[in-house]
Design a protein around this motif. Structure first.
Motif, PDB file in Angstrom:
ATOM      1  N   PRO A   7       0.930  -1.589  -0.021  1.00  0.00           N
ATOM      2  CA  PRO A   7      -0.037  -0.090   0.043  1.00  0.00           C
ATOM      3  C   PRO A   7       0.715   1.503   0.047  1.00  0.00           C
ATOM      4  CG  PRO A   7      -0.011  -1.026   1.797  1.00  0.00           C
ATOM      5  CD  PRO A   7       0.844  -1.329   1.158  1.00  0.00           C
ATOM      6  N   ALA A   8       0.624   1.816  -0.899  1.00  0.00           N
ATOM      7  CA  ALA A   8       1.148   3.732  -0.731  1.00  0.00           C
ATOM      8  C   ALA A   8       0.503   4.234   0.864  1.00  0.00           C
ATOM      9  CB  ALA A   8       0.792   4.260  -1.632  1.00  0.00           C
ATOM     10  N   GLU A   9       1.614   4.797   1.296  1.00  0.00           N
ATOM     11  CA  GLU A   9       1.481   5.029   2.967  1.00  0.00           C
ATOM     12  C   GLU A   9       1.834   6.833   2.453  1.00  0.00           C
ATOM     13  OE1 GLU A   9       3.221   3.385   5.865  1.00  0.00           O
ATOM     14  OE2 GLU A   9       3.665   1.973   5.015  1.00  0.00           O
ATOM     15  N   ASP A  10       0.341   7.436   2.925  1.00  0.00           N
ATOM     16  CA  ASP A  10       0.416   9.323   2.449  1.00  0.00           C
ATOM     17  C   ASP A  10       0.642   9.981   3.394  1.00  0.00           C
ATOM     18  OD1 ASP A  10      -0.127  11.543   1.349  1.00  0.00           O
ATOM     19  OD2 ASP A  10      -2.203  11.020   1.123  1.00  0.00           O
ATOM     20  N   LEU A  37      -4.331   7.171   8.827  1.00  0.00           N
ATOM     21  CA  LEU A  37      -5.808   7.089   8.944  1.00  0.00           C
ATOM     22  C   LEU A  37      -6.554   7.290   7.522  1.00  0.00           C
ATOM     23  CD1 LEU A  37      -8.322   8.253  10.818  1.00  0.00           C
ATOM     24  CD2 LEU A  37      -6.778  10.806   9.976  1.00  0.00           C
ATOM     25  N   ILE A  38      -7.123   6.815   7.092  1.00  0.00           N
ATOM     26  CA  ILE A  38      -8.894   6.685   6.160  1.00  0.00           C
ATOM     27  C   ILE A  38      -9.348   7.622   7.232  1.00  0.00           C
ATOM     28  CG2 ILE A  38     -10.032   5.725   5.083  1.00  0.00           C
ATOM     29  CD1 ILE A  38      -7.670   3.767   4.334  1.00  0.00           C
ATOM     30  N   THR A  39     -10.890   8.479   6.381  1.00  0.00           N
ATOM     31  CA  THR A  39     -11.586   9.101   6.665  1.00  0.00           C
ATOM     32  C   THR A  39     -12.480   9.337   6.049  1.00  0.00           C
ATOM     33  OG1 THR A  39     -10.456  11.473   6.228  1.00  0.00           O
ATOM     34  CG2 THR A  39     -10.710  10.346   8.376  1.00  0.00           C
ATOM     35  N   LEU A  82     -13.274  -1.997   6.747  1.00  0.00           N
ATOM     36  CA  LEU A  82     -11.820  -2.661   6.070  1.00  0.00           C
ATOM     37  C   LEU A  82     -11.319  -2.988   4.851  1.00  0.00           C
ATOM     38  CD1 LEU A  82     -11.451  -4.421   9.860  1.00  0.00           C
ATOM     39  CD2 LEU A  82     -11.136  -2.383   9.148  1.00  0.00           C
ATOM     40  N   ARG A  83     -12.515  -4.015   4.467  1.00  0.00           N
ATOM     41  CA  ARG A  83     -12.393  -3.992   3.266  1.00  0.00           C
ATOM     42  C   ARG A  83     -12.624  -3.464   2.214  1.00  0.00           C
ATOM     43  NH1 ARG A  83     -17.216  -9.310   3.108  1.00  0.00           N
ATOM     44  NH2 ARG A  83     -16.268  -9.060   0.578  1.00  0.00           N
ATOM     45  N   ARG A  84     -13.794  -2.206   2.707  1.00  0.00           N
ATOM     46  CA  ARG A  84     -13.637  -1.098   1.544  1.00  0.00           C
ATOM     47  C   ARG A  84     -12.872  -0.480   1.528  1.00  0.00           C
ATOM     48  NH1 ARG A  84     -19.889   0.377   0.776  1.00  0.00           N
ATOM     49  NH2 ARG A  84     -19.808   1.424   0.035  1.00  0.00           N
ATOM     50  N   GLU A  88     -10.924   0.789  -1.858  1.00  0.00           N
ATOM     51  CA  GLU A  88     -11.146   1.577  -2.453  1.00  0.00           C
ATOM     52  C   GLU A  88     -10.232   2.442  -2.223  1.00  0.00           C
ATOM     53  OE1 GLU A  88     -15.299   2.032  -1.094  1.00  0.00           O
ATOM     54  OE2 GLU A  88     -15.663  -0.002  -1.985  1.00  0.00           O
ATOM     55  N   VAL A  89      -9.662   3.118  -1.151  1.00  0.00           N
ATOM     56  CA  VAL A  89      -8.504   4.022  -0.165  1.00  0.00           C
ATOM     57  C   VAL A  89      -7.437   3.930  -0.804  1.00  0.00           C
ATOM     58  CG1 VAL A  89      -8.248   5.426   1.735  1.00  0.00           C
ATOM     59  CG2 VAL A  89     -10.390   4.742   1.469  1.00  0.00           C
TER      60      VAL A  89
END
Length: 132
Positions: A7-10, A37-39, A82-84, A88-89
């Protein structure tokens, strides 16, 4: 969970353990490892997940030639959150995910073994306060 690829870590989404703890996520505020963090809302409702990569492993069938072991901690509990969020993000679905995992040959091969997502601990907030 194990996800398909790296995963890319922004840098803009990286938070400290204390910040994650202050959001109400079950994270040790004294630890030093940062979290992501994903919001992103799910079905027009707020959804918050913190995650971090723990380990990488090479795989002939994985995206980028790697699988990643991640620790996921949801603040909210949206349907398939969590799956989405990972698919998706982050653009890296959980291995074995038939609904959000994509249709690549590698993803199809992993589905034979089921969804690579498990809980090591569950904490529930009581309506009157406290947790269990």
């Amino acid at each position: 969970a194990i996800i398909n690829g790296i995963p890319a870590e922004d840098p803009a989404s990286v938070i400290t353990p204390l910040a994650a703890h202050n959001l109400g996520v079950d994270v040790d505020p004294a630890s030093t490892a940062p979290w992501n963090l994903i919001t992103a809302p799910i079905d027009a409702k707020p959804a918050v997940t913190v995650w971090r990569a723990l380990r990488y492993a090479k795989s002939l069938h994985a995206a980028d030639g790697h699988l990643t072991l991640v620790e996921l901690k949801p603040k909210t509990g949206r349907h398939h959150q969590l799956r989405r969020h990972m698919a998706e993000v982050c653009g890296r679905p959980i291995v074995g995910d038939a609904e959000y995992g994509g249709a690549t040959p590698g993803a199809e091969k992993f589905r034979e073994r089921g969804l690579f997502l498990c809980a090591t601990r569950i904490t529930l907030e009581r309506p009157g306060g406290g947790s269990e």
